[in-house]
Design an enzyme around this catalytic site. Structure first.
Site, short mmCIF file in Angstrom:
data_model
loop_
_atom_site.label_atom_id
_atom_site.label_comp_id
_atom_site.label_asym_id
_atom_site.label_seq_id
_atom_site.Cartn_x
_atom_site.Cartn_y
_atom_site.Cartn_z
CB THR A 128 -6.32 16.05 -0.42
OG1 THR A 128 -5.22 15.94 0.50
CG2 THR A 128 -6.01 15.22 -1.65
CE1 TYR A 164 -3.55 2.72 0.71
CE2 TYR A 164 -2.01 3.47 2.39
CZ TYR A 164 -3.14 3.68 1.61
OH TYR A 164 -3.83 4.86 1.74
CE1 TYR A 183 -7.65 12.62 0.15
CE2 TYR A 183 -7.65 11.18 2.07
CZ TYR A 183 -7.06 11.63 0.90
OH TYR A 183 -5.87 11.08 0.48
NE ARG A 216 -4.03 4.79 -5.14
CZ ARG A 216 -4.55 5.53 -4.17
NH1 ARG A 216 -4.73 5.01 -2.96
NH2 ARG A 216 -4.89 6.77 -4.39
CB SER A 246 -4.13 10.91 6.41
OG SER A 246 -5.15 10.49 5.51
CG HIS A 289 -2.78 11.37 -4.07
ND1 HIS A 289 -3.66 12.27 -3.54
CD2 HIS A 289 -2.83 10.28 -3.28
CE1 HIS A 289 -4.24 11.74 -2.46
NE2 HIS A 289 -3.73 10.54 -2.27
NE ARG A 302 -1.15 6.16 -2.57
CZ ARG A 302 -1.14 4.88 -2.20
NH1 ARG A 302 -0.11 4.11 -2.55
NH2 ARG A 302 -2.11 4.37 -1.49
CE LYS A 329 -0.68 15.53 -0.23
NZ LYS A 329 -1.23 14.58 -1.21
CD GLN A 384 -5.79 14.47 3.71
OE1 GLN A 384 -5.83 13.56 4.54
NE2 GLN A 384 -6.62 14.53 2.68
#
Length: 378
Positions: A156, A25, A130, A165, A107, A276, A279, A252, A128
């Site tokens: 972000t 990961y 989301y 991924r 995060s 990122h 990713r 970001k 951070q």
């Protein structure tokens, strides 16, 4: 394990200690991973000017990022599932960053919660965000970060939908891990990791479980996260987030001059040139390739930071020379954390500091604040 001299050494040590699904990961990119590789490879193409017979005494890497004093222009990136690299990973990394005098960024998708990290640190950390469809949850996250006295919000912008991924899909990644024969085997071959995990209660997404509506266990969390990333996120959302937060704001995920101009128009305090970590959009340019263009476009209007591909102190110095006021390391500190917990994070930071210091001196500079494009070969 022998003493790590490079970030690559820490990576090798982490790979031997962390179960494959969680190491992969941290170590994976989207699709073909071409952008992930370019992030690292493009740093190597930048060459330094060697200078001699200059005063190299009394050197200093100290500077500021968004007005905060830092011992060197390096922050720990927000990384999801950090607490699956090592038990209580976010708490350990935050403590290491605080002792080192650099920012730690937590995060939204962390294992340890905002409150967990606040309980073990004295220096304000960064959070951070989301943006989810559930705006009440987003507002609550912002309020929790304010209550924890976080000194910056990192918003972000480049994860409205998730890049694919392949390693994660093949591994069946989840937190906590699933208990299929494959996953049990991966964990059984990492006994120290398992022992550490047994000693902690933090094994799921601490910022979400018990805070989001109808999310009380792993099954409800899985369906919630699959539905919650908001594809409608727009520049208008930056306005209400900035107003709700009321503090320093970092945007970001900027990788284009036009987007950089729009970001500067928001009145944010800084932007992070970022793809990122390779990713999201595979095939995009590397962060370091775009940095000079974005600096030329908006460097006089907003503070510019960068992440992606930094694996050494030389990489940090090259980014600063090209106009970055700050850099972020994600994988390097995760490798350190996976290899040796809090001490491993400290080791990663020490490696980068040492490389920066020696390289700066050999390029003829004593102060980090004097570093510019003159240390690079044109």
């Amino acid at each position: 394990m022998g003493k790590a001299l490079t970030i690559s050494d820490l990576k090798n040590q982490a790979q031997r200690r962390v179960p494959k699904m969680f190491f992969d990961y941290a170590d994976s990119g989207a699709w073909t991973e071409s952008t992930y590789r370019a992030n690292e490879d493009d740093f190597q193409k930048i060459k330094l000017r060697q200078r001699v017979l200059v005063d190299m005494t009394d050197r200093s890497l100290a500077t500021t990022m968004i007005g905060e004093n830092v011992s060197m222009p390096v922050a720990l990136s927000p990384t999801g599932l950090t607490g699956m690299q090592h038990a209580d990973g976010e708490m350990l990394a935050a403590k290491a960053a605080e002792e080192f005098g650099v920012p730690f960024t937590l995060s939204t998708m962390s294992i340890c919660s905002i409150e967990d990290v606040a309980s073990v640190t004295a220096r304000p950390f960064w959070f951070q965000l989301y943006v989810m469809k559930d705006r009440d949850f987003v507002n609550n996250l912002i309020d929790r970060a304010k209550a924890a006295k976080c000194s910056a919000l990192v918003l972000t912008l480049d994860l409205q939908i998730l890049g694919q991924r392949h390693k994660d899909l093949r591994n069946g990644l989840s937190a906590p891990p699933k208990f299929t024969p494959k996953h049990i085997w991966q964990m059984a071959t990492r006994p120290q990791w398992c022992l550490d995990m047994l000693r902690t209660k933090r094994r799921s997404f601490g910022n979400i479980v018990g805070h989001a509506k109808n999310v009380s266990d792993l099954s409800s969390l899985s369906s919630w996260t699959a539905e919650q990333f908001d594809p409608r996120l727009s520049w208008k959302d930056v306005e209400w987030i900035k107003e709700r937060w009321g503090g320093k704001l970092i945007l970001k995920g900027i990788l284009d001059e036009e987007d950089a101009r729009a970001a500067a128009d928001t009145g944010a305090d800084a932007i992070i040139v970022s793809n990122h970590g390779g990713r999201q959009l595979d095939g995009a340019l590397s962060s370091i390739a775009m940095l000079p263009k974005i600096v030329d476009a908006v460097g006089d209007r907003i503070e510019i930071h960068i992440d992606g591909g930094i694996r050494s102190g030389q990489d940090v110095l090259k980014a600063v020379a090209l106009g970055a006021k700050g850099t972020y390391i994600g994988r390097p500190f995760l490798y350190g954390l996976g290899a040796d917990g809090k001490q491993g994070v400290t080791t990663a930071l020490e490696i980068i500091r040492k490389e920066m210091d020696v390289t700066m001196a050999l390029c003829g500079k004593r102060l980090l604040t004097d570093v510019d494009r003159s240390i690079l070969v044109n």
